[in-house]
Design a protein around this motif. Structure first.
Motif, PDB file in Angstrom:
ATOM      1  N   ASP A  33      57.293  50.815  40.650  1.00 21.66           N
ATOM      2  CA  ASP A  33      56.123  50.920  41.527  1.00 21.66           C
ATOM      3  C   ASP A  33      54.926  51.340  40.678  1.00 21.66           C
ATOM      4  OD1 ASP A  33      54.163  51.352  43.363  1.00 21.66           O
ATOM      5  OD2 ASP A  33      55.311  52.712  44.641  1.00 21.66           O
ATOM      6  N   LEU A  34      54.141  50.346  40.256  1.00 20.09           N
ATOM      7  CA  LEU A  34      52.972  50.599  39.421  1.00 20.09           C
ATOM      8  C   LEU A  34      51.676  50.189  40.119  1.00 20.09           C
ATOM      9  CD1 LEU A  34      54.401  49.308  36.009  1.00 20.09           C
ATOM     10  CD2 LEU A  34      54.068  51.697  36.690  1.00 20.09           C
ATOM     11  N   TYR A  35      51.731  50.084  41.436  1.00 19.32           N
ATOM     12  CA  TYR A  35      50.551  49.631  42.169  1.00 19.32           C
ATOM     13  C   TYR A  35      49.356  50.560  41.937  1.00 19.32           C
ATOM     14  CZ  TYR A  35      53.325  46.183  44.709  1.00 19.32           C
ATOM     15  OH  TYR A  35      54.120  45.102  45.032  1.00 19.32           O
ATOM     16  N   ASP A  36      49.601  51.861  41.873  1.00 21.32           N
ATOM     17  CA  ASP A  36      48.489  52.792  41.705  1.00 21.32           C
ATOM     18  C   ASP A  36      47.851  52.698  40.328  1.00 21.32           C
ATOM     19  OD1 ASP A  36      50.816  53.871  40.487  1.00 21.32           O
ATOM     20  OD2 ASP A  36      49.988  55.898  40.609  1.00 21.32           O
ATOM     21  N   ARG A  37      48.574  52.118  39.348  1.00 19.62           N
ATOM     22  CA  ARG A  37      48.034  52.004  37.992  1.00 19.62           C
ATOM     23  C   ARG A  37      47.074  50.821  37.847  1.00 19.62           C
ATOM     24  NH1 ARG A  37      51.305  55.180  34.669  1.00 19.62           N
ATOM     25  NH2 ARG A  37      52.179  56.764  36.068  1.00 19.62           N
ATOM     26  N   LEU A  38      47.201  49.836  38.717  1.00 22.88           N
ATOM     27  CA  LEU A  38      46.357  48.651  38.585  1.00 22.88           C
ATOM     28  C   LEU A  38      44.881  48.996  38.675  1.00 22.88           C
ATOM     29  CD1 LEU A  38      48.405  46.073  40.678  1.00 22.88           C
ATOM     30  CD2 LEU A  38      47.943  45.963  38.229  1.00 22.88           C
ATOM     31  N   ALA A  39      44.538  49.907  39.570  1.00 20.59           N
ATOM     32  CA  ALA A  39      43.135  50.296  39.733  1.00 20.59           C
ATOM     33  C   ALA A  39      42.609  51.045  38.519  1.00 20.59           C
ATOM     34  CB  ALA A  39      42.976  51.155  40.979  1.00 20.59           C
ATOM     35  N   LYS A  40      43.520  51.535  37.650  1.00 21.33           N
ATOM     36  CA  LYS A  40      43.122  52.277  36.456  1.00 21.33           C
ATOM     37  C   LYS A  40      43.075  51.398  35.213  1.00 21.33           C
ATOM     38  CE  LYS A  40      45.185  56.466  38.388  1.00 21.33           C
ATOM     39  NZ  LYS A  40      46.230  57.510  38.229  1.00 21.33           N
ATOM     40  N   LEU A  41      43.488  50.136  35.364  1.00 22.98           N
ATOM     41  CA  LEU A  41      43.472  49.224  34.219  1.00 22.98           C
ATOM     42  C   LEU A  41      42.063  48.652  34.095  1.00 22.98           C
ATOM     43  CD1 LEU A  41      45.004  47.866  31.963  1.00 22.98           C
ATOM     44  CD2 LEU A  41      45.879  46.193  33.604  1.00 22.98           C
ATOM     45  N   ALA A  42      41.215  49.397  33.387  1.00 22.48           N
ATOM     46  CA  ALA A  42      39.786  49.092  33.379  1.00 22.48           C
ATOM     47  C   ALA A  42      39.427  47.908  32.497  1.00 22.48           C
ATOM     48  CB  ALA A  42      39.015  50.325  32.919  1.00 22.48           C
ATOM     49  N   ALA A  43      40.243  47.581  31.517  1.00 20.58           N
ATOM     50  CA  ALA A  43      39.916  46.488  30.602  1.00 20.58           C
ATOM     51  C   ALA A  43      39.893  45.157  31.335  1.00 20.58           C
ATOM     52  CB  ALA A  43      40.935  46.435  29.468  1.00 20.58           C
ATOM     53  N   PRO A  44      39.029  44.230  30.936  1.00 23.62           N
ATOM     54  CA  PRO A  44      39.074  42.879  31.515  1.00 23.62           C
ATOM     55  C   PRO A  44      40.482  42.308  31.378  1.00 23.62           C
ATOM     56  CG  PRO A  44      37.155  43.159  30.103  1.00 23.62           C
ATOM     57  CD  PRO A  44      37.999  44.365  29.894  1.00 23.62           C
ATOM     58  N   THR A  45      41.012  41.781  32.471  1.00 27.04           N
ATOM     59  CA  THR A  45      42.429  41.401  32.493  1.00 27.04           C
ATOM     60  C   THR A  45      42.618  40.028  33.115  1.00 27.04           C
ATOM     61  OG1 THR A  45      43.126  43.711  32.644  1.00 27.04           O
ATOM     62  CG2 THR A  45      44.720  42.039  33.329  1.00 27.04           C
ATOM     63  N   ALA A  46      43.255  39.139  32.352  1.00 30.47           N
ATOM     64  CA  ALA A  46      43.637  37.817  32.854  1.00 30.47           C
ATOM     65  C   ALA A  46      45.111  37.835  33.233  1.00 30.47           C
ATOM     66  CB  ALA A  46      43.379  36.757  31.782  1.00 30.47           C
ATOM     67  N   VAL A  47      45.472  36.969  34.157  1.00 30.56           N
ATOM     68  CA  VAL A  47      46.848  36.896  34.653  1.00 30.56           C
ATOM     69  C   VAL A  47      47.349  35.467  34.484  1.00 30.56           C
ATOM     70  CG1 VAL A  47      48.361  37.240  36.651  1.00 30.56           C
ATOM     71  CG2 VAL A  47      46.396  38.759  36.297  1.00 30.56           C
TER      72      VAL A  47
END
Length: 309
Positions: free
Chosen positions: A230-244
């Motif tokens: 469960d890493l949902y709360d970490r997504l909002a902290k991933l500040a770097a530009p991120t491609a998927v």
């Protein structure tokens, strides 16, 4: 099938430098660097049951104009195997990534990070680490997800739903049994679960050999972590530009995860969906995966360097 019949790009090139890096708990991590020193830096984190060998096709695509560092997640490849269950956790994954970046990213420099499957989860797990953020220019999350992995697993028939689906999915993923030698049955099963239906036989073979090399105890240890991820709360902290990046036929981390991540990321850089591709997209379609990495390097490393100059 002999090693000589594997695709040439599925064999790692000679490393320019190798590292043995000590993580926060004293665990030793193996890493290797490819390409010219001083070129834009890319750091690759592989997924569950894989190793640095998994990234070989992407490394070949990025050479010779990138410095690429790939490391073996703990328990995999040439990194040490955790001695106790306490060595398996998302905190340990984040610790290891932080240690690797601290060792290979020069002071004041940054890298583009790319993580496949559990490697992407590693990047998410480390999203709140200042030492990681300071060394990260951008990230690429490849065939991964932040949680609910068992609920969204597409390996089982669609008719199997709810609690039964989660139970059977857990039994499949958390087996303690060794995979044993590669046979036509295990090859076909692994292709079905992890790769697209049109994947060439030699790329299936390369993938099978990598996965079968993972010790059963390591596979089980990490499967327990993934089963409750469960890493949902970490997504909002991933500040770097991120491609998927995700394959449309990914059965292990299907596209629903990618859409959820994009909706939660502070700086989304777009979604690349690869038609007909399964979970092992860096092996199945390395040019496209490397292309996304290169795009972020061009946007967030080369541009930054030119401005600084």
């Amino acid at each position: 099938m002999s090693t000589a019949t594997l695709p040439a790009d599925c064999v790692l090139p000679a490393a320019e430098q190798e590292y043995r890096i000590r993580s926060a708990d004293g665990h030793w991590i193996h890493a290797a660097a490819y390409g010219p020193e001083g070129a834009p830096l890319v750091v690759l984190a592989h997924g569950w049951t894989c190793s640095t060998r998994f990234w070989a096709p992407v490394i070949h695509q990025l050479l010779p104009d990138h410095r690429v560092v790939a490391y073996d997640q703990r328990g995999h490849g040439r990194s040490d195997i955790p001695a106790t269950p306490a060595g398996y956790s998302t905190v340990k994954l984040a610790d290891d990534l932080e240690a690797v970046l601290g060792h290979v990213v020069p002071a004041g420099a940054r890298a583009v990070l790319a993580g496949h499957s559990m490697g992407g989860m590693t990047i998410m797990a480390a999203a709140d680490r200042a030492e990681v953020a300071d060394r990260t220019a951008a990230t690429v999350l490849v065939s991964t997800g932040p949680g609910d992995l068992l609920a969204e697993l597409n390996v089982l028939p669609a008719a199997v739903r709810g609690g039964l689906r989660r139970f059977l999915g857990r039994q499949l993923l958390q087996s303690r049994l060794p995979l044993g030698p590669v046979t036509p049955v295990t090859r076909a099963a692994l292709k079905y679960a992890t790769m697209g239906p049109a994947t060439p036989a030699d790329r299936v073979e390369a993938n099978v050999r990598i996965v079968h090399a993972c010790p059963a105890g390591v596979r089980y240890g990490w499967s327990r972590v993934l089963g409750t991820l469960d890493l949902y709360d970490r997504l909002a902290k991933l500040a770097a530009p991120t491609a998927v990046v995700v394959g449309t036929h990914d059965r292990l981390t299907p596209p629903v995860h990618s859409h959820r991540m994009l909706a939660a990321l502070p700086a989304p850089e777009g979604l690349l969906e690869l038609p007909g591709v399964g979970h092992m997209s860096p092996v199945e379609r390395p040019a496209e995966v490397a292309g996304e990495i290169r795009r972020l390097v061009d946007s967030y490393l080369l541009t930054t360097r030119k401005v600084a100059e």
